[in-house]
Design an enzyme around this catalytic site. Structure first.
Site, PDB file in Angstrom:
ATOM      1  N   HIS A  14       0.934  -1.246   0.114  1.00 23.08           N
ATOM      2  CA  HIS A  14      -0.071   0.022  -0.133  1.00 23.08           C
ATOM      3  C   HIS A  14       0.759   1.365  -0.021  1.00 23.08           C
ATOM      4  CE1 HIS A  14       0.262   1.304   4.235  1.00 23.08           C
ATOM      5  NE2 HIS A  14       0.444  -0.126   4.475  1.00 23.08           N
ATOM      6  N   GLU A  17      -5.124   2.060   2.890  1.00 26.08           N
ATOM      7  CA  GLU A  17      -5.011   0.691   3.517  1.00 26.08           C
ATOM      8  C   GLU A  17      -5.296   1.212   5.168  1.00 26.08           C
ATOM      9  OE1 GLU A  17      -3.454  -2.340   6.275  1.00 26.08           O
ATOM     10  OE2 GLU A  17      -2.507  -0.207   5.912  1.00 26.08           O
ATOM     11  N   ASP A  56       3.502  -6.430   3.580  1.00 29.71           N
ATOM     12  CA  ASP A  56       2.893  -5.113   4.425  1.00 29.71           C
ATOM     13  C   ASP A  56       3.291  -5.578   5.872  1.00 29.71           C
ATOM     14  OD1 ASP A  56       1.821  -2.875   5.585  1.00 29.71           O
ATOM     15  OD2 ASP A  56      -0.037  -3.606   5.365  1.00 29.71           O
TER      16      ASP A  56
END
Length: 477
Positions: A293, A339, A367
């Site tokens: 993201h 996100e 992530d």
């Protein structure tokens, strides 16, 4: 909206609980892998291209490129909160940089995203002495009245302790949580639900000891959600040091008075998911997604969360294009928007492309920091696990052969992996991730250039192999 926010927070927590605790948990169980010799041989044939990709990053034309690109990006834009012009400018920048690297198939899809703006905020200890309390409002927190709140504080160590107190003892006070840090997955409930639990007892505000194992007087922000039919009260995070101080003062019988001011606002804006496609050669309808993201919280510069994950996903396209490697299946890089405020970009993509899920062969997300790569967090069928283990054998030269099969590979791809679509997240040595997470400490200094090279090489080679091997990663059994 509230239901979606709560669901999104839980999805993030489940991912983090299982993938980036203080010690990486890697499955030790052995599978009876009944892969055919054809499948094993097909995978083994990628040994040379795997080494070529690793060399291309580690000692070839892309050495240092990932760090340099990330450095220029965060130095130019800093943090990139959902809804801000800064985020949209950074998206434009990535589109331009992609085209400058002779990749033309880059496009965006619009997403309506939350724009939570913290504005002016502070907390001040007024009694028994005057002291500034560094704080960061938590996402979706409401504002205080314009002049702020001045109230006595009551310090608790747990929800159980709070619930044991008479409502009259908590009413019209600011609840301070001085909870012990166990691990992120256990302790984060205070950030998520602290405001609502305090409001149920009649509190007018809440302050949370930052959810981190390590502090240098730095508060950590993050999302929280309000329970339905409970008064929304302002809530913020304070430092370990100050939460402990307030507890000690209370234990000595001191009256604690705090002024808390927050001017947060909430609206919506239009943002975009950024999508880069390398069309497959012979199975172009099949898609492998590799993602991270692009948005961040409004503190630090988001280098770790999730600049690193976004850039190793972007570099996969750059490297394969430069090396003239085009897989059989379509390789799709997605830089998710929003996100941090509730997986908004990925949820919108999932809705918009819900009729295309049958064509998803594998989904990947980074992530959880980009530190020394160890292997892959995998979710999927047992047969698929055997194939992934076989692929990971190709990365012995960089010691990235481990597989973790507990938990979710990533929050943005969770909507697919929970439905049985195979997926993977970057398994890396992230023991200090929560030192910097959602704080001013999330800066480029956390990232190491050589390690980024290794992670980008692993991420690129793995995604290429999965997108190019003869067999799809099976969804069952």
């Amino acid at each position: 909206m509230a239901k979606n926010i709560t669901y999104s927070i839980l999805a993030c927590f489940i991912f983090i609980i299982n993938s980036i605790t203080s010690v990486q948990i890697v499955e030790k169980r052995e599978l009876e892998c009944a892969l055919s010799e054809n499948v094993r041989e097909n995978i083994a044939n990628y040994a040379q291209v795997t080494n070529d990709i690793i060399d291309y990053f580690v000692k070839g034309p892309l050495k240092g490129k990932t760090w340099n690109s990330l450095s220029e990006f965060v130095d130019t834009f800093g943090n990139r909160l959902s809804g801000t012009k800064n985020l949209e400018n950074s998206i434009d920048y990535m589109i331009e940089k992609t085209r400058e690297n002779n990749i033309k198939n880059v496009y965006t899809e619009e997403v309506e995203v939350p724009y939570w703006l913290r504005g002016e905020e502070y907390a001040l200890l007024m009694k028994p002495r005057v002291k500034n309390l560094p704080m960061l409002g938590l996402g979706y927190s409401v504002a205080t009245p314009p002049d702020g709140i001045i109230a006595n504080a009551i310090v608790v160590k747990s929800f159980d302790e709070l619930k044991s107190l008479p409502d009259a003892e908590v009413a019209n006070k600011i609840v301070v949580y001085d909870e012990a840090y166990v691990n992120y997955g256990v302790t984060v409930k205070y950030r998520s639900k602290g405001a609502s639990e305090a409001a149920k007892k009649g509190a007018v505000g809440a302050l949370i000891r930052s959810v981190t194992p390590f502090s240098m007087n730095t508060p950590h922000t993050g999302m929280q959600s309000y329970d339905a039919n409970v008064t929304k009260i302002p809530v913020a995070a304070i430092t370990h040091e100050d939460a402990d101080l307030l507890w000690r003062l209370q234990e000595r019988g001191k009256e604690i008075v705090i002024k808390m001011k927050m001017s947060a606002t909430l609206s919506t804006k239009t943002s975009r998911n950024t999508i880069i496609d390398t069309e497959g050669t012979t199975k172009k309808d099949k898609v492998v997604i590799v993602s991270g993201h692009i948005d961040s919280w409004d503190v630090g510069d988001g280098s770790m969360d999730d600049g690193g994950g976004a850039f190793i996903s972007w570099m996969a396209q750059i490297a394969l294009n430069q090396m003239n490697l085009r897989p059989k299946r379509t390789l799709r890089t997605i830089l998710w928007t929003a996100e941090e405020l509730g997986l908004v970009g990925s949820r919108e993509y999932g809705k918009r492309h819900r009729n295309e899920t049958e064509n998803l062969n594998f989904v990947m997300e980074s992530d959880g920091g980009v530190f020394q790569p160890l292997g892959l967090i995998y979710s999927g069928s047992k047969t698929g696990e055997c194939m992934i283990k076989e692929i990971l054998k190709l990365f012995s030269s960089i010691n990235a052969t481990q597989i973790q099969t507990q938990g979710e590979p990533g929050p943005d791809i969770g909507m697919w992996t929970r439905d049985g679509i195979p997926g993977g997240g970057l398994l890396n040595e992230a023991s200090k991730y929560f030192w910097y997470h959602h704080s001013e400490g999330d800066r480029l200094n956390v990232m190491d250039s050589d390690v980024l090279d290794l992670a980008a090489a692993f991420w690129t080679a793995f995604s290429y192999i999965v997108a190019d091997i003869d067999s799809d990663i099976p969804r069952s059994p």
